[in-house]
Design a protein around this motif. Sequence first.
Motif, short mmCIF file in Angstrom:
data_model
loop_
_atom_site.label_atom_id
_atom_site.label_comp_id
_atom_site.label_asym_id
_atom_site.label_seq_id
_atom_site.Cartn_x
_atom_site.Cartn_y
_atom_site.Cartn_z
N PRO A 103 -15.84 -60.33 -12.01
CA PRO A 103 -17.07 -59.69 -11.02
C PRO A 103 -17.67 -58.44 -11.52
N ALA A 104 -18.91 -58.42 -11.36
CA ALA A 104 -19.82 -57.31 -11.67
C ALA A 104 -19.21 -56.07 -10.90
N GLY A 105 -19.39 -54.75 -11.43
CA GLY A 105 -18.94 -53.66 -10.94
C GLY A 105 -17.70 -53.15 -11.50
N PRO A 106 -17.18 -51.94 -10.97
CA PRO A 106 -15.89 -51.32 -11.35
C PRO A 106 -14.68 -52.06 -11.28
N SER A 107 -13.69 -51.84 -11.97
CA SER A 107 -12.44 -52.68 -12.05
C SER A 107 -11.36 -52.02 -10.97
N GLU A 108 -11.73 -50.73 -10.95
CA GLU A 108 -10.96 -50.08 -9.86
C GLU A 108 -11.86 -49.00 -9.04
N MET A 109 -11.64 -48.98 -7.76
CA MET A 109 -12.69 -48.19 -6.92
C MET A 109 -11.62 -47.75 -5.44
N GLU A 110 -11.78 -46.54 -5.27
CA GLU A 110 -11.44 -46.12 -4.02
C GLU A 110 -12.34 -45.08 -3.31
N VAL B 56 -3.28 -52.51 -10.42
CA VAL B 56 -2.85 -53.25 -9.17
C VAL B 56 -3.08 -52.32 -8.00
N LEU B 57 -3.30 -53.15 -6.74
CA LEU B 57 -3.91 -52.46 -5.69
C LEU B 57 -2.72 -51.48 -5.08
N PHE B 58 -1.38 -51.93 -5.07
CA PHE B 58 -0.41 -51.25 -4.30
C PHE B 58 0.44 -50.10 -5.51
N THR C 136 -14.79 -61.66 -5.49
CA THR C 136 -13.85 -61.77 -4.97
C THR C 136 -12.75 -60.50 -5.44
N ASP C 137 -12.11 -59.72 -4.83
CA ASP C 137 -11.08 -58.68 -5.19
C ASP C 137 -10.00 -58.61 -4.38
N HIS C 138 -9.12 -57.71 -4.68
CA HIS C 138 -7.99 -57.34 -4.13
C HIS C 138 -8.02 -55.90 -3.39
N ARG C 139 -8.15 -55.81 -1.99
CA ARG C 139 -8.60 -54.73 -1.41
C ARG C 139 -7.65 -54.25 -0.03
N PHE C 140 -7.60 -52.99 0.10
CA PHE C 140 -7.37 -52.44 1.32
C PHE C 140 -8.35 -51.59 2.11
N GLN C 141 -8.80 -51.92 3.25
CA GLN C 141 -9.93 -51.57 3.86
C GLN C 141 -9.72 -51.15 5.29
N ILE C 142 -10.06 -50.06 5.92
CA ILE C 142 -9.93 -49.79 7.27
C ILE C 142 -10.95 -48.61 7.95
N ASP C 143 -11.64 -48.65 8.96
CA ASP C 143 -12.50 -47.76 9.52
C ASP C 143 -11.62 -47.51 10.85
N PHE C 144 -11.59 -46.12 11.27
CA PHE C 144 -11.34 -45.74 12.55
C PHE C 144 -11.64 -44.41 13.07
N GLN C 145 -11.42 -44.16 14.52
CA GLN C 145 -11.94 -42.65 14.67
C GLN C 145 -10.63 -41.76 15.17
N ARG D 148 -9.53 -49.01 -0.84
CA ARG D 148 -9.13 -49.15 -2.28
C ARG D 148 -9.07 -50.55 -2.58
N ARG D 149 -9.88 -50.82 -3.75
CA ARG D 149 -10.14 -52.25 -4.34
C ARG D 149 -9.98 -52.25 -5.81
N VAL D 150 -9.34 -53.31 -6.47
CA VAL D 150 -9.00 -53.52 -7.55
C VAL D 150 -9.60 -55.07 -7.95
N VAL D 151 -10.13 -55.14 -9.19
CA VAL D 151 -10.48 -56.29 -9.37
C VAL D 151 -9.40 -56.83 -10.72
N PRO D 152 -8.57 -57.81 -10.29
CA PRO D 152 -7.18 -58.29 -11.32
C PRO D 152 -8.03 -58.42 -12.71
N GLU D 153 -6.94 -58.13 -13.50
CA GLU D 153 -7.30 -58.27 -14.99
C GLU D 153 -7.55 -59.77 -15.39
N HIS D 154 -6.80 -60.63 -14.78
CA HIS D 154 -6.96 -62.13 -15.10
C HIS D 154 -8.07 -62.75 -14.31
#
Length: 236
Positions: free
Chosen positions: A136-143, A54-56, A102-111, A125-131
Amino acid sequence: MPTLRILAVLASLSLLGCGNDESAANRSASSPSSPAQASTSAAEAIDWSSYPLVLFSEPLHDIPMPEPGKARVEIFGQVLEGQLMSDCSAPTQVPEQVHDWTDHRFQIDFQVHMEGRYANVSLLRRVVPEHYDPKPAGPSEMENVNIRTHARGGQSLDVRNHSLQRNRVDQPPRVSVSPNQRPEPPASINEVPGLRVHPDGRRATFVGLLGRSDEFDNSEFDDWEEVRIAVHCGPV
């Protein structure tokens, strides 16, 4: 007499072997290594299929949280605050799968700004929900946590990076805490996730010891820096 000579030679070789082993051990102990080097056997002993994809996560790291619309960064012995340019709040519910990316993600860039320099900070931080089906192609979880420090003229002075990637839910993730470190399994399930996102989707924290990139051999910064980041999304 020949027997005694043979025994003496064998004893000498044995001593030489011990000396070589001791020297190798000393070299290994004195050689620089990542503070986050993990035990592969420990990671493999964890039942990663029981770890929720999960993302959280709760709780967040125990560090000060800034006001909504701001970020707080502790690095290089300084406490820095940055203004967010957009509301980075993540959806509190898993998005409906519309595309194969499609994925579930939190993303931010700042200075954040320092005297004579500034740092670009990127958090993902992104996850591809199991259901999701098809997955999608790529990792199931990445940060990823990336901090790149520049002089006012734009010259890069320092780069630090934390990354985590897990390809399948039944496998341990691979974690790296510097741009040049080979990814290793974490020693403990408590190290995952590294970037923690609150279930309200608005707050996130990261705490870690990050190494600098080897491309800056004559850097004025230490090889390893304790980094603490807190982000509070909201209207800007």
